[in-house]
Design a protein around this motif. Structure first.
Motif, PDB file in Angstrom:
ATOM      1  N   MET A 194       0.853  -1.175   0.000  1.00  0.00           N
ATOM      2  CA  MET A 194       0.000   0.000   0.000  1.00  0.00           C
ATOM      3  C   MET A 194       0.895   1.232   0.000  1.00  0.00           C
ATOM      4  N   SER A 195       0.528   2.164  -0.828  1.00  0.00           N
ATOM      5  CA  SER A 195       1.365   3.347  -0.971  1.00  0.00           C
ATOM      6  C   SER A 195       1.093   4.361   0.134  1.00  0.00           C
ATOM      7  N   VAL A 196       2.019   5.273   0.279  1.00  0.00           N
ATOM      8  CA  VAL A 196       1.865   6.368   1.235  1.00  0.00           C
ATOM      9  C   VAL A 196       0.595   7.150   0.908  1.00  0.00           C
ATOM     10  N   ALA A 197       0.298   7.340  -0.377  1.00  0.00           N
ATOM     11  CA  ALA A 197      -0.898   8.090  -0.787  1.00  0.00           C
ATOM     12  C   ALA A 197      -2.171   7.408  -0.289  1.00  0.00           C
ATOM     13  N   LYS A 198      -2.221   6.081  -0.349  1.00  0.00           N
ATOM     14  CA  LYS A 198      -3.404   5.353   0.124  1.00  0.00           C
ATOM     15  C   LYS A 198      -3.559   5.476   1.630  1.00  0.00           C
ATOM     16  N   VAL A 199      -2.457   5.384   2.363  1.00  0.00           N
ATOM     17  CA  VAL A 199      -2.496   5.545   3.822  1.00  0.00           C
ATOM     18  C   VAL A 199      -2.924   6.974   4.154  1.00  0.00           C
ATOM     19  N   GLN A 200      -2.390   7.947   3.425  1.00  0.00           N
ATOM     20  CA  GLN A 200      -2.765   9.347   3.652  1.00  0.00           C
ATOM     21  C   GLN A 200      -4.257   9.548   3.411  1.00  0.00           C
ATOM     22  N   LYS A 201      -4.818   8.854   2.434  1.00  0.00           N
ATOM     23  CA  LYS A 201      -6.259   8.966   2.156  1.00  0.00           C
ATOM     24  C   LYS A 201      -7.077   8.437   3.337  1.00  0.00           C
ATOM     25  N   ILE A 202      -6.649   7.332   3.933  1.00  0.00           N
ATOM     26  CA  ILE A 202      -7.338   6.794   5.118  1.00  0.00           C
ATOM     27  C   ILE A 202      -7.319   7.840   6.230  1.00  0.00           C
ATOM     28  N   ILE A 203      -6.173   8.471   6.414  1.00  0.00           N
ATOM     29  CA  ILE A 203      -6.030   9.513   7.446  1.00  0.00           C
ATOM     30  C   ILE A 203      -6.931  10.709   7.112  1.00  0.00           C
ATOM     31  N   ASP A 204      -6.924  11.116   5.855  1.00  0.00           N
ATOM     32  CA  ASP A 204      -7.714  12.275   5.423  1.00  0.00           C
ATOM     33  C   ASP A 204      -9.216  12.029   5.519  1.00  0.00           C
ATOM     34  N   ASP A 205      -9.634  10.778   5.320  1.00  0.00           N
ATOM     35  CA  ASP A 205     -11.061  10.434   5.288  1.00  0.00           C
ATOM     36  C   ASP A 205     -11.673  10.181   6.663  1.00  0.00           C
ATOM     37  N   ASN A 206     -10.851  10.166   7.709  1.00  0.00           N
ATOM     38  CA  ASN A 206     -11.347   9.831   9.048  1.00  0.00           C
ATOM     39  C   ASN A 206     -10.839  10.843  10.071  1.00  0.00           C
ATOM     40  N   GLY A 207     -11.719  11.242  10.980  1.00  0.00           N
ATOM     41  CA  GLY A 207     -11.338  12.191  12.022  1.00  0.00           C
ATOM     42  C   GLY A 207     -10.314  11.616  12.978  1.00  0.00           C
ATOM     43  N   VAL A 208     -10.477  10.321  13.299  1.00  0.00           N
ATOM     44  CA  VAL A 208      -9.539   9.648  14.204  1.00  0.00           C
ATOM     45  C   VAL A 208      -9.203   8.283  13.615  1.00  0.00           C
ATOM     46  N   VAL A 209      -7.924   7.986  13.484  1.00  0.00           N
ATOM     47  CA  VAL A 209      -7.469   6.697  12.967  1.00  0.00           C
ATOM     48  C   VAL A 209      -6.425   6.123  13.914  1.00  0.00           C
ATOM     49  N   VAL A 210      -6.604   4.846  14.245  1.00  0.00           N
ATOM     50  CA  VAL A 210      -5.621   4.127  15.044  1.00  0.00           C
ATOM     51  C   VAL A 210      -5.120   2.951  14.200  1.00  0.00           C
ATOM     52  N   PHE A 211      -3.847   2.980  13.871  1.00  0.00           N
ATOM     53  CA  PHE A 211      -3.215   1.836  13.215  1.00  0.00           C
ATOM     54  C   PHE A 211      -2.698   0.975  14.359  1.00  0.00           C
ATOM     55  N   SER A 212      -3.161  -0.269  14.422  1.00  0.00           N
ATOM     56  CA  SER A 212      -3.024  -1.093  15.619  1.00  0.00           C
ATOM     57  C   SER A 212      -2.599  -2.509  15.249  1.00  0.00           C
ATOM     58  N   LYS A 213      -2.292  -3.291  16.257  1.00  0.00           N
ATOM     59  CA  LYS A 213      -2.149  -4.748  16.117  1.00  0.00           C
ATOM     60  C   LYS A 213      -2.974  -5.360  17.236  1.00  0.00           C
ATOM     61  N   SER A 214      -3.710  -6.388  16.901  1.00  0.00           N
ATOM     62  CA  SER A 214      -4.719  -6.930  17.818  1.00  0.00           C
ATOM     63  C   SER A 214      -4.133  -7.447  19.132  1.00  0.00           C
ATOM     64  N   TYR A 215      -2.876  -7.878  19.117  1.00  0.00           N
ATOM     65  CA  TYR A 215      -2.268  -8.471  20.315  1.00  0.00           C
ATOM     66  C   TYR A 215      -1.473  -7.454  21.145  1.00  0.00           C
ATOM     67  N   CYS A 216      -1.390  -6.215  20.704  1.00  0.00           N
ATOM     68  CA  CYS A 216      -0.521  -5.218  21.330  1.00  0.00           C
ATOM     69  C   CYS A 216      -1.201  -4.568  22.541  1.00  0.00           C
ATOM     70  N   PRO A 217      -0.594  -4.676  23.733  1.00  0.00           N
ATOM     71  CA  PRO A 217      -1.209  -4.081  24.930  1.00  0.00           C
ATOM     72  C   PRO A 217      -1.293  -2.553  24.865  1.00  0.00           C
ATOM     73  N   TYR A 218      -0.341  -1.910  24.187  1.00  0.00           N
ATOM     74  CA  TYR A 218      -0.383  -0.447  24.066  1.00  0.00           C
ATOM     75  C   TYR A 218      -1.527  -0.021  23.148  1.00  0.00           C
ATOM     76  N   CYS A 219      -1.764  -0.812  22.112  1.00  0.00           N
ATOM     77  CA  CYS A 219      -2.895  -0.549  21.216  1.00  0.00           C
ATOM     78  C   CYS A 219      -4.207  -0.713  21.984  1.00  0.00           C
ATOM     79  N   SER A 220      -4.287  -1.760  22.802  1.00  0.00           N
ATOM     80  CA  SER A 220      -5.495  -1.986  23.616  1.00  0.00           C
ATOM     81  C   SER A 220      -5.739  -0.810  24.548  1.00  0.00           C
ATOM     82  N   ALA A 221      -4.673  -0.273  25.147  1.00  0.00           N
ATOM     83  CA  ALA A 221      -4.806   0.873  26.050  1.00  0.00           C
ATOM     84  C   ALA A 221      -5.319   2.097  25.295  1.00  0.00           C
TER      85      ALA A 221
END
Length: 101
Positions: A1-28
């Motif tokens: 996925m290109s930087v432009a596609k990731v930027q579009k996700i960011i631009d299209d949403n007020g709040v975005v969390v890029f996460s991993k399901s097993y990560c305790p910091y992401c859960s917090a």
């Protein structure tokens, strides 16, 4: 996925969390946002076919490879520790500005 596609996700949403399901910091992070009844887009990179590519694009965009990688109102906040440093009033203010609460 290109930087432009990731930027579009960011631009299209007020709040975005890029996460991993097993990560305790992401859960917090997700728990903190949910406690404020915030609406947010969450992408679990470990469950996505192109998760590694997204993580590479995020590193290019933000110089941060770790998750969670948080964006509020199209601005890079950082990770969980950066989110937790904001007091509740500050966090509510930026979430409101982003249209998430």
């Amino acid at each position: 996925m290109s930087v432009a596609k990731v930027q579009k996700i960011i631009d299209d949403n007020g709040v975005v969390v890029f996460s991993k399901s097993y990560c305790p910091y992401c859960s917090a992070t997700k728990s903190t946002l949910r406690s404020l009844d915030a609406t947010f887009e969450c992408l679990e990179l470990d469950k996505m076919e192109d998760g590694g590519e997204i993580q590479d694009a995020l590193q290019e965009l933000t110089k941060q490879r770790t998750v969670p990688n948080i964006f509020i109102n199209h601005k890079h906040i950082g990770g969980n520790s950066d989110l937790q440093k904001l007091n509740t009033a500050q966090l509510k203010a930026v979430l409101k500005e982003a249209g998430a609460i």
